[in-house]
Each structure stands twice: as structure tokens, then as C-alpha cells.
Enzyme design. Structure first.
Site, short mmCIF file in Angstrom:
data_model
loop_
_atom_site.label_atom_id
_atom_site.label_comp_id
_atom_site.label_asym_id
_atom_site.label_seq_id
_atom_site.Cartn_x
_atom_site.Cartn_y
_atom_site.Cartn_z
N LYS A 1 9.59 -46.54 -5.13
CA LYS A 1 8.82 -47.49 -5.31
C LYS A 1 8.47 -48.07 -7.06
O LYS A 1 7.89 -49.24 -7.33
CB LYS A 1 7.04 -47.04 -5.23
CG LYS A 1 7.28 -46.70 -4.01
CD LYS A 1 7.69 -47.48 -2.89
CE LYS A 1 7.33 -47.58 -1.13
NZ LYS A 1 8.01 -47.49 -0.83
N LYS B 1 -8.82 -48.11 -11.44
CA LYS B 1 -8.31 -46.61 -10.85
C LYS B 1 -8.24 -45.81 -11.82
O LYS B 1 -7.64 -45.58 -12.81
CB LYS B 1 -7.21 -47.32 -10.36
CG LYS B 1 -6.77 -47.97 -8.24
CD LYS B 1 -5.31 -48.32 -8.63
CE LYS B 1 -5.34 -48.30 -6.71
NZ LYS B 1 -3.62 -48.83 -6.56
N GLY C 1 -4.83 -41.71 -3.32
CA GLY C 1 -5.47 -42.21 -1.96
C GLY C 1 -7.03 -42.83 -1.82
O GLY C 1 -7.21 -42.26 -1.00
N ARG D 1 16.63 -51.62 5.83
CA ARG D 1 17.83 -51.69 7.03
C ARG D 1 17.81 -52.45 8.15
O ARG D 1 16.48 -53.72 7.65
CB ARG D 1 16.67 -50.14 7.78
CG ARG D 1 15.36 -50.67 7.74
CD ARG D 1 14.21 -49.35 8.52
NE ARG D 1 13.24 -49.46 8.63
CZ ARG D 1 12.06 -49.75 7.93
NH1 ARG D 1 12.18 -48.96 6.53
NH2 ARG D 1 10.84 -50.44 8.01
#
Lengths: 460, 73
Positions: free
Chosen positions: A115, A158, A164, A293
Site C-alpha cells: 500500500k 488519527k 481500524g 488483475r
């Protein structure tokens, strides 16, 4: 390419076999014990067993898949989606075995799978990413307000050590920023032992819009327009469409240009999708990730562009396709795809495996395409994902595609297990969906209305 | 003392057994986790009680409505 092994199952294996047959390429299926009688096995000219039902002992087992390729004499492997499709080690092993890998380079798969690296590559290619700040240590207030202005509001404070959704606070008013930062620093220090925080833009009403691309390595790349995949449950897509309703042409142009720029920057090879989060009000867009993909929802793109993406993959991998002029890729009409899942929407979309005692598909609906891994009498086992079929409809307008998709869902009969069939009809006919007011929390926010409409549909 | 049968809500594979025989459970406590269609679904105690029997093994496939544990409430 003479003989293609598809390292997958279900509808995507069948879909790939179709394009392979059209190109005169022989087909090889692999299957687990649970899939011995599956439709994809019957479709292929050859089929090899690769182990027990559990995916990690069959479809995810690299050495078993490679053994099957050797035994069958296949000279190429297509991974489909899921399973080993984005496993760079597998791609490398296929290439090392002297076989043709139908997919992007292992380097691309690896880079986009990380990421942080993907975000860095996007930034370097000039693709907008979600604005964020550097870290602020506990007690540090200098520069916070300037960073807030740069990131933009509303924003999230944050905790750097959080995750999460834990240790996150929303700020709408710049005047509240400093006190929120201090409170989050103090909370994070107590909860995580690390009081440092950062700021990140928050998109309150977000759409998920992705650009289909095809890269030809150093020879450039093209885009095949966008798909709106905002309707999701449990982070899985439910309805996808192309074009994205209400997306201004100027924004579409910037998004497709950004996607092509990222492909060029990385000399991307093959089919790929660049996902963006789009602010539903302002149409600001930010890079989320790149999927290396073919995707589940690729048919909506095929319906509006008239291109066969799997055929492009096979021809490019075999060296028969070196590029496509962007001007040759048009976009006509509108396409909608509905994912029919074996699940119970009323019970939090709980899976519902079982046997399809009745599975009859509608006929005579214009523009209808159904991609399914199952036939009447087949079992939808608990071992794999719950998707039974994709109901894809192309129409001259969104209205035509949407109403014919609802008609197709009404005319099909699925018995023996629970499905989201009537829930899909409820989504397609929901007033907000009809007007194109789609966003990622759509299903959550309209849940009660959608469920009661789905119930009425069953009763009628 | 009543014995309560704990049944599975769906067909799936037993992925993990979390509780042990003899353990005191509160309503809603997880006894085992089923895996079905790429989702993890907990099988929970339907009442407060003591887990007296586990009738399934990890890795086994169970159909919907199978009694997989018993609680003495």
C-alpha cells in the site's frame, strides 16, 4: 500460446475458457475435490484434480498448480481473480517454469500490493492521493493549523499507532483543530503508548469509482473508462455500472488521464484497475489502490466498450497484441452488473450455501449477459465465495439497463438456497439509486427500506 | 438444570474451537468459529451456563442446524 491452464474456478474460469476457445487455444481446468462436478471442469477440454476442498490445499497451492501445468503440457497460465492472481511469487514461479504468465510483471504485482509503495508511485506519477500531514509528537502544536488548512476539511485526527477506526477523531471546524489534536495525542499516549498523531482528509460522502486500464509496457497504456462500484456490503461490491452516473466529463477526463499516467510511470503490462475514492459532492478524487488483475466486474466495461478484455490479455501475453489506439476505444450506452450471492440480506448478509435445485435464467431480455459458475443441480459449497452469478445488462441509457436488469432478476428462478435476488431488485428500484445518488454507505443507510422492499418483492 | 443444544446457523467448516468443556459461558460468548464462503461466523452460547460437551472437531464440515455443543444452564 497453444494450451492455457486457468488456475481458478467458477464463472471466471468459464469466462476465460470462452475467450481462449475463440482464439483457438486449448483449455485446461484444475479443480479441488469439492469441484469435481463443477461447470468449469465440464467446460475445459482437459481437467486435473489438485487436492482437497480447502483452497490453501488446492487452488492456492503453487506447486500443485505448476504440476498440473506440466502434466497437461499447458504453455500458459491465467490466474483469474482472487486465489493466486496477485501473488508475485506465483507469477515468478510460472515464468521460471518457462510458461507464459497472463498478467502483469511480478514487479508490478509486488509494488502495487504494498500500500505504501503504491501510494508513493501514484504520487510520483502525479495522481492525487488522500491529503495527509506529517506526524505531530505529543504536545507539539506548531504547524498544526497550517497543516490542517493544507489537508482540508473535514479531516480526521488519527493516532499514528492506531488502526481500524480506533484513535480517530473527526474535525469539521478549523477552530476545533488544536483542542482535538491535543485530546487525541493524550488518548493515544494512554491507549497505545505513542501519542503522535497525523491529519488526513475525510470524505464524508464517498463514491468508489475505478478506471479500467490496459498497459503495453514501454509501448504505453490505454484506459477503458470507469466503473462506479459504490454499492457495497461488508466491503464487497454488489452492483457496478459504467459510466458512473452524474460524473462530469471534465472529472472523467482527469481521472482517466491520471490512471494512464500511473500505468506509463510504471510501464504497466496487461489489464489493471485503478481505484479512486471520489467526493460525491465536489468530485475531488483520490487514489486508493491498483488491482493488478482482471476484476469480477470487468463485463460492464466490455459491454460499453465492445472490447473483450480477456482476449486482450491472452493476445498481449502471447505477443500478438502490441497496443491499441486510445481513439479506437469508445463508450456506448450504459451497463449494469448485479452480483447474485448465496446469502441472506435480512440476516446481515449471512452466507447460505446449498444446492441449486432450480436455477433457470431469463431469456429474451435485450442486452443481457449472465456469467455464472453454476448450473441447475450444482452445489454452492461453503468452501469458496458466495457469488452464484453476475447479471449484466447493456442498454442505450442507464434507465434501460437498470429496468432490464430488474426484469432479468424478476424472471429468473433460484431455489434451494437463499439469495440476495430480491434485495438486488430493491436496490435497482430504490429512489436514490434511480436518480444516481450512489455512495459507499448507500446500502447501510437505506438498509431498512431495501430490506422491506425485498420482502414485498418475495410476497408478490 | 437444563441441557441446551447449540446448533449451527449455517453450513460451514469448523475453523477454530475457542471454548473448553467445563468452561462457564455467558450468553453470546463464542464457543467455536465456522468458516463459510470466506466469512468467519461465530457459534455462540444462547444462554448462560457451563459447556458440557463439544460434538465437533476442527476442520469438520457441518450442515445448518447441526448440534455442535451442549450447555448446562
Amino acid at each position: 500460446m497453444k494450451k492455457l491452464l486457468v488456475a481458478n474456478r467458477g464463472e471466471i474460469a468459464r469466462r476465460i475458457f470462452r475467450s481462449a476457445r475463440d482464439l483457438g487455444i486449448a483449455t485446461v481446468a484444475v479443480y479441488s475435490e469439492a469441484d469435481a462436478n463443477a461447470a468449469h471442469v465440464a467446460d475445459a477440454e482437459e481437467a486435473l484434480a489438485i487436492g482437497p476442498a480447502a483452497a490453501r490445499e488446492s487452488y492456492l497451492d503453487v506447486s500443485k498448480v505448476l504440476d498440473a501445468a506440466r502434466q497437461s503440457g499447458a504453455d500458459a497460465i491465467h490466474p483469474g481473480y482472487g486465489f493466486l492472481a496477485e501473488n508475485a511469487d506465483f507469477a515468478e514461479a510460472v515464468i521460471a517454469a518457462g510458461l507464459t504468465w497472463v498478467g502483469p510483471t511480478p514487479e508490478s504485482i509486488r509494488a502495487m500490493g504494498d500500500k505504501q509503495r503504491a501510494r508513493d508511485l501514484a504520487k510520483a506519477a502525479g495522481v492525487p492521493i488522500v491529503p495527509g500531514s506529517g506526524r505531530f509528537l505529543p504536545g507539539e502544536t506548531e504547524g498544526v493549523e497550517a497543516a490542517g488548512a493544507e489537508v482540508g476539511y473535514p479531516l480526521l485526527v488519527k493516532a499514528a499507532a492506531g488502526g481500524g477506526g480506533i484513535g480517530m477523531r473527526r474535525v469539521d471546524d478549523p477552530a476545533k483543530l488544536l483542542e482535538t489534536v491535543a485530546a487525541t495525542q493524550s488518548m493515544a499516549g494512554k491507549a497505545f503508548g505513542d501519542g503522535s498523531v497525523f491529519l488526513e482528509r475525510f470524505v464524508p460522502k464517498a463514491r468508489h469509482i475505478e478506471i479500467q486500464v490496459f498497459g503495453f509496457g514501454a509501448a504505453g497504456a490505454v484506459h477503458l473508462y470507469e466503473r462506479d462500484c459504490s454499492l457495497q456490503r461488508r466491503f464487497q461490491k454488489v452492483i457496478e455500472e459504467s459510466p458512473a452516473p452524474g460524473l462530469p466529463d471534465s472529472v472523467r477526463a482527469r481521472m482517466t488521464a491520471a490512471a494512464v499516467a500511473l500505468c506509463r510511470h510504471t510501464a504497466y503490462s496487461g489489464a489493471g484497475t485503478i481505484e479512486f475514492i471520489v467526493d460525491a459532492a465536489s468530485f475531488e478524487f483520490f487514489f486508493l489502490e491498483m488491482n493488478t488483475r482482471i476484476q469480477v466486474e470487468h463485463p460492464v466495461t466490455e459491454m460499453v466498450t465492445g472490447q473483450d478484455l480477456v482476449s486482450m490479455q491472452l493476445r498481449f501475453a502471447s505477443g500478438a497484441l502490441h497496443g491499441v489506439p486510445q481513439a479506437d476505444i469508445g463508450c456506448q450506452g450504459h451497463a449494469v452488473e448485479c452480483r447474485l450471492y448465496a446469502e441472506n440480506p435480512a440476516k446481515h448478509f449471512m452466507p447460505s450455501p446449498g444446492t441449486l435445485s432450480v436455477f433457470s435464467l431469463p431469456a429474451d431480455i435485450p442486452g443481457l449477459r449472465i456469467d455464472s459458475g453454476y448450473r441447475q443441480g450444482d452445489s454452492v459449497t461453503p468452501f469458496y465465495d458466495p457469488m452464484i452469478a453476475k447479471i449484466i445488462v447493456h442498454g442505450a441509457t442507464r434507465h434501460e439497463a437498470r429496468t432490464n436488469a430488474a426484469k432479468a432478476l424478476r424472471e429468473m428462478s433460484v431455489q434451494g438456497l437463499q439469495t440476495n435476488r430480491t434485495f438486488l431488485i430493491a436496490c435497482l428500484e430504490n429512489e436514490s439509486f434511480v436518480t444516481g445518488d450512489v455512495y459507499t454507505s448507500f446500502i447501510d443507510e437505506h438498509r431498512i427500506d431495501l430490506l422491506s422492499a425485498a420482502e414485498e418483492e418475495i410476497a408478490s | 438444570m437444563t441441557i441446551i443444544n447449540i446448533k449451527t446457523e449455517i453450513t460451514g467448516n469448523i475453523w477454530k474451537i475457542e471454548a473448553q468443556v467445563g468452561q462457564k459461558l455467558a450468553e453470546g460468548d463464542t464457543i467455536m468459529i465456522l468458516e463459510s464462503m470466506k466469512m468467519e461466523i461465530p457459534v455462540s452460547a444462547t444462554e448462560d451456563g457451563v459447556l458440557v460437551e463439544i460434538l465437533a472437531e476442527e476442520g469438520a464440515t457441518v450442515t445448518e442446524g447441526t448440534v455442535v455443543a451442549r450447555i448446562e444452564a
